[in-house]
Write an enzyme that holds these catalytic residues in place. Structure first.
Site, PDB file in Angstrom:
ATOM      1  N   GLN A 147       0.770  -1.170   0.058  1.00 21.10           N
ATOM      2  CA  GLN A 147       0.047   0.117   0.040  1.00 21.10           C
ATOM      3  C   GLN A 147       0.885   1.346   0.075  1.00 21.10           C
ATOM      4  OE1 GLN A 147      -3.763  -0.776   0.512  1.00 21.10           O
ATOM      5  NE2 GLN A 147      -3.764   1.180  -0.487  1.00 21.10           N
ATOM      6  N   LYS A 157       1.951   1.761  -3.742  1.00 22.96           N
ATOM      7  CA  LYS A 157       0.885   2.143  -4.440  1.00 22.96           C
ATOM      8  C   LYS A 157       0.335   3.506  -4.120  1.00 22.96           C
ATOM      9  CE  LYS A 157      -2.779  -0.921  -3.722  1.00 22.96           C
ATOM     10  NZ  LYS A 157      -3.975  -1.558  -3.542  1.00 22.96           N
ATOM     11  N   LYS A 182      -2.397  -0.783   6.710  1.00 32.27           N
ATOM     12  CA  LYS A 182      -3.508  -1.717   6.317  1.00 32.27           C
ATOM     13  C   LYS A 182      -4.000  -2.549   7.455  1.00 32.27           C
ATOM     14  CE  LYS A 182      -5.543  -3.784   2.606  1.00 32.27           C
ATOM     15  NZ  LYS A 182      -5.742  -3.315   1.339  1.00 32.27           N
ATOM     16  N   ASP A 204     -11.944  -3.384   2.078  1.00 36.03           N
ATOM     17  CA  ASP A 204     -10.909  -4.306   1.357  1.00 36.03           C
ATOM     18  C   ASP A 204     -11.673  -5.842   1.621  1.00 36.03           C
ATOM     19  OD1 ASP A 204      -8.202  -4.781   0.203  1.00 36.03           O
ATOM     20  OD2 ASP A 204      -8.568  -6.758   1.140  1.00 36.03           O
ATOM     21  N   ASN A 250     -16.518  -6.532  -4.959  1.00 35.95           N
ATOM     22  CA  ASN A 250     -16.507  -5.160  -5.243  1.00 35.95           C
ATOM     23  C   ASN A 250     -15.489  -5.001  -6.524  1.00 35.95           C
ATOM     24  OD1 ASN A 250     -14.502  -2.358  -4.878  1.00 35.95           O
ATOM     25  ND2 ASN A 250     -16.817  -1.988  -4.567  1.00 35.95           N
TER      26      ASN A 250
HETATM   27  P1  NDP Z   1     -14.782  -8.416  -1.897  1.00 36.63           P
HETATM   28  O1  NDP Z   1     -15.024  -9.130  -0.438  1.00 36.63           O
HETATM   29  O2  NDP Z   1     -15.788  -7.737  -2.251  1.00 36.63           O
HETATM   30  O3  NDP Z   1     -14.534  -9.664  -2.855  1.00 36.63           O
HETATM   31  C1  NDP Z   1     -13.747 -10.623  -2.680  1.00 36.63           C
HETATM   32  C2  NDP Z   1     -13.904 -11.874  -3.754  1.00 36.63           C
HETATM   33  O4  NDP Z   1     -12.915 -12.772  -4.076  1.00 36.63           O
HETATM   34  C3  NDP Z   1     -15.180 -12.403  -3.530  1.00 36.63           C
HETATM   35  O5  NDP Z   1     -15.980 -12.963  -4.697  1.00 36.63           O
HETATM   36  C4  NDP Z   1     -14.497 -13.754  -2.889  1.00 36.63           C
HETATM   37  O6  NDP Z   1     -15.426 -14.897  -2.798  1.00 36.63           O
HETATM   38  C5  NDP Z   1     -13.329 -14.045  -3.503  1.00 36.63           C
HETATM   39  N1  NDP Z   1     -12.299 -14.598  -2.533  1.00 36.63           N
HETATM   40  C6  NDP Z   1     -11.937 -13.794  -1.307  1.00 36.63           C
HETATM   41  N2  NDP Z   1     -11.061 -14.699  -0.610  1.00 36.63           N
HETATM   42  C7  NDP Z   1     -10.784 -15.689  -1.696  1.00 36.63           C
HETATM   43  C8  NDP Z   1      -9.997 -16.934  -1.216  1.00 36.63           C
HETATM   44  N3  NDP Z   1      -9.293 -16.964  -0.264  1.00 36.63           N
HETATM   45  N4  NDP Z   1     -10.214 -17.751  -2.489  1.00 36.63           N
HETATM   46  C9  NDP Z   1     -10.767 -17.550  -3.315  1.00 36.63           C
HETATM   47  N5  NDP Z   1     -11.782 -16.402  -3.614  1.00 36.63           N
HETATM   48  C10 NDP Z   1     -11.580 -15.717  -2.605  1.00 36.63           C
HETATM   49  O7  NDP Z   1     -13.409  -7.906  -1.985  1.00 36.63           O
HETATM   50  P2  NDP Z   1     -12.736  -6.883  -2.868  1.00 36.63           P
HETATM   51  O8  NDP Z   1     -13.223  -7.110  -4.301  1.00 36.63           O
HETATM   52  O9  NDP Z   1     -13.028  -5.442  -2.227  1.00 36.63           O
HETATM   53  O10 NDP Z   1     -11.054  -7.108  -3.050  1.00 36.63           O
HETATM   54  C11 NDP Z   1     -10.697  -8.071  -3.841  1.00 36.63           C
HETATM   55  C12 NDP Z   1      -9.119  -7.740  -3.963  1.00 36.63           C
HETATM   56  O11 NDP Z   1      -8.987  -6.553  -4.553  1.00 36.63           O
HETATM   57  C13 NDP Z   1      -8.356  -8.010  -2.698  1.00 36.63           C
HETATM   58  O12 NDP Z   1      -7.004  -8.604  -3.163  1.00 36.63           O
HETATM   59  C14 NDP Z   1      -8.265  -6.545  -2.289  1.00 36.63           C
HETATM   60  O13 NDP Z   1      -7.224  -6.397  -1.398  1.00 36.63           O
HETATM   61  C15 NDP Z   1      -8.098  -5.979  -3.508  1.00 36.63           C
HETATM   62  N6  NDP Z   1      -8.350  -4.439  -3.619  1.00 36.63           N
HETATM   63  C16 NDP Z   1      -9.167  -4.049  -3.295  1.00 36.63           C
HETATM   64  C17 NDP Z   1      -9.594  -2.607  -3.149  1.00 36.63           C
HETATM   65  C18 NDP Z   1     -11.012  -2.050  -2.791  1.00 36.63           C
HETATM   66  O14 NDP Z   1     -11.401  -0.806  -3.253  1.00 36.63           O
HETATM   67  N7  NDP Z   1     -12.134  -2.614  -2.530  1.00 36.63           N
HETATM   68  C19 NDP Z   1      -8.403  -1.616  -3.620  1.00 36.63           C
HETATM   69  C20 NDP Z   1      -7.392  -2.214  -4.254  1.00 36.63           C
HETATM   70  C21 NDP Z   1      -7.170  -3.576  -4.168  1.00 36.63           C
HETATM   71  P3  NDP Z   1     -16.829 -14.912  -2.196  1.00 36.63           P
HETATM   72  O15 NDP Z   1     -17.738 -14.096  -3.033  1.00 36.63           O
HETATM   73  O16 NDP Z   1     -17.120 -16.306  -2.408  1.00 36.63           O
HETATM   74  O17 NDP Z   1     -16.624 -14.471  -0.738  1.00 36.63           O
HETATM   75  O1  2IT Z   2      -5.977  -2.121  -1.317  1.00 40.69           O
HETATM   76  C1  2IT Z   2      -6.233  -1.093  -1.375  1.00 40.69           C
HETATM   77  O2  2IT Z   2      -5.811  -0.193  -2.173  1.00 40.69           O
HETATM   78  C2  2IT Z   2      -7.661  -0.976  -0.982  1.00 40.69           C
HETATM   79  N1  2IT Z   2      -8.254  -1.860  -0.167  1.00 40.69           N
HETATM   80  C3  2IT Z   2      -8.331   0.338  -0.877  1.00 40.69           C
HETATM   81  C4  2IT Z   2      -7.515   1.404   0.341  1.00 40.69           C
HETATM   82  C5  2IT Z   2      -8.234   2.766   0.478  1.00 40.69           C
HETATM   83  O3  2IT Z   2      -7.588   3.374   1.457  1.00 40.69           O
HETATM   84  O4  2IT Z   2      -9.041   3.195  -0.105  1.00 40.69           O
END
Ligand code: NDP
Ligand code: 2IT
Length: 446
Positions: free
Chosen positions: A112, A115, A127, A167, A242
């Site tokens: 982070q 980034k 984090k 997250d 998300n």
């Molecule tokens: P969500 O909780 O909204 O979604 C996560 C998705 O990934 C779900 O579909 C989940 O499955 C699946 N998942 C989670 N853990 C596992 C696992 N161990 N094995 C298989 N599938 C898994 O999270 P986000 O979409 O926010 O985050 C997804 C990724 O993006 C993460 O790596 C996060 O760190 C990264 N990220 C997020 C940001 C944000 O703004 N939210 C910003 C930058 C990066 P299920 O639906 O079955 O739970």
């Molecule tokens: O991994 C990421 O960049 C996030 N989960 C978002 C962090 C934030 O502060 O918006």
């Protein structure tokens, strides 16, 4: 390979942080890019900037006790790792997932920091999270858990100190409960203390969509640099949360066809193209499973065995979790003619897979660049909160697209300058390292 000047630094990181393989992996990936930087800037070694960057400024671990709906008591463990504040207040998401441990949060906080530097916004890196499993929990249980967590966390936060967001397992709903408890304890409506807030109460338009949309903008830029566009490209996205859902949405808007996505239990193949409205209904609104999607979409096939990366595609976006795309998956993708991969998730590609993509010469966008649109839009949310303003969707999205184009340009140009043209991993690592390290030197030994 880590440059010989840095092998000792890495050995120390491993020795002092035992049992944290994900943290070691994230550090190694950055150190592997830094040899040429030290050669050009020997003073950075003297200031021990790299050693300082590998040691979080502060690590907080605390107990989160809560009661479920039947009255049973549960104890979870929560973390906030405040990694680096050279460029601004600590900033980064909170993750609720049973796999969360200190090493996971440290790898995420380390990533982070770099980034956030790439976004060009005044943000430090952090984090946090807890080993809490939200699956199957009622609204009330989620609320009580968030309230208990914030009852300890609040004392470490502040709009000028540390600003969490969502997250995995933490979205607008959880941010709402966390903010409510923060406001109650502190008696302050301090909007800028959390981002990813609901748009009805101080949140910013586009923050929800920003990570997925931003990742697709990054892909658009990588393809443009090769004289290609997204139009007509067949895409596969992993995850259905998300980031993944909004990546699917933007891919379709830009003329691509998304034929598969996954969740933690399986994946769905929909050759006619994923129905984004149905996907949102099932995964975001009903919090259901992808098999429910397949049941309502006669042409889609649900699979609970194998890997989503077996579905042939031109563009692959891993948007679920760390180390979900292995060397074996990379071989399959390359065999099927994939030309671009961008990490919507944090560190979803194993080191072996990342190396294979680079050796094959396809476009590979590392997470610290490709998924930076989420945190960049968090900074836009902080800006709106600080000025008590709210911007339109169109204006905010245009800012996001501009920021992603600038990040791409920075990584692209830096990679060229350091003799690794087209290598976005090297470009992202060096550009962000230089930004953070110069600030650290300017602030003295703190
Ligand atoms: P969500 O909780 O909204 O979604 C996560 C998705 O990934 C779900 O579909 C989940 O499955 C699946 N998942 C989670 N853990 C596992 C696992 N161990 N094995 C298989 N599938 C898994 O999270 P986000 O979409 O926010 O985050 C997804 C990724 O993006 C993460 O790596 C996060 O760190 C990264 N990220 C997020 C940001 C944000 O703004 N939210 C910003 C930058 C990066 P299920 O639906 O079955 O739970
Ligand atoms: O991994 C990421 O960049 C996030 N989960 C978002 C962090 C934030 O502060 O918006």
């Amino acid at each position: 390979m880590i440059d010989e000047k840095l092998t000792g630094v890495f050995a120390e990181v491993v020795r002092r942080n035992p049992g944290e393989p994900e943290f070691h992996q994230a550090v190694r990936e950055v150190l592997e890019s830094l040899g040429p930087v030290l050669a050009k800037n020997p003073d950075l070694a003297e200031y021990k900037v790299i050693e300082r960057l590998c040691e979080p400024e502060r690590q907080i671990i605390f107990r989160v006790p809560w009661q479920d709906d039947s009255g049973e008591i549960h104890i979870n463990r929560a973390f906030r790792v405040e990694f680096n504040s050279a460029l601004g207040p600590y900033k980064g998401g909170l993750r609720f997932h049973p796999s969360v441990n200190l090493g996971t949060i440290k790898f995420l906080g380390f990533e982070q920091t770099f980034k956030n530097a790439l976004t060009g916004m005044p943000l430090g890196g952090a984090k946090g999270g807890a080993d809490f499993d939200p699956k199957g929990r009622s609204e009330n249980e989620i609320m009580r858990f968030c309230q208990s967590l914030m009852t300890e966390l609040y004392r470490h936060l502040g709009e000028y100190t540390d600003v969490p967001a969502g997250d995995i397992g933490v979205g607008t709903r959880e941010i709402g409960y966390l903010f409510g408890q923060y406001k109650r304890i502190t008696n302050r409506y301090e909007s800028g203390v959390l981002t990813g807030k609901g748009v009805e109460w101080s949140g910013a338009l586009v923050r929800t969509e920003a990570t997925g949309y931003g990742t697709v903008y990054f892909v658009r830029e990588m393809l443009a640099a090769r004289g290609e566009t997204l139009d007509g490209k067949v895409c596969v996205v992993s995850g259905a949360g998300n980031v993944a859902v909004h990546a699917v949405e933007k891919l379709v808007e830009l003329g691509a066809k998304v034929v598969a996505c996954s969740d933690s239990t399986g994946f769905v193949v929909d050759e006619k193209g994923i129905d984004i409205e149905l996907l949102k209904t099932v995964k975001l609104h009903e919090r259901g499973r992808l098999c429910d999607y397949a049941e309502r979409r006669p042409d889609a096939v649900y699979r609970d065995r194998g890997s989503v990366w077996e579905v042939p595609c031109d563009v692959a976006l891993p948007c679920a979790t760390q180390n979900e795309l292995t060397g074996r998956d990379a071989a399959t993708l390359l065999r099927n003619g994939c030309i671009a991969v961008a990490e919507g998730a944090n560190m979803p590609t194993t080191p072996e897979a990342a190396r294979m993509f680079q050796e094959a010469g396809i476009a590979f966008g590392p997470g610290k660049a490709a998924n930076a649109g989420g945190v960049a839009t968090s900074a836009l949310e902080m800006q709106q909160n600080a000025s008590r303003d709210s911007w339109s969707f169109e204006y905010t999205e245009a800012r996001l697209a501009e920021i992603m184009a600038r990040i791409h340009e920075t990584c692209f140009m830096t990679a060229e300058e350091y003799g690794a043209p087209g290598n976005y991993v090297v470009g992202a690592n060096i550009a962000s390292f230089l930004k953070v390290s110069r600030a650290m030197v300017a602030l003295g030994l703190v």
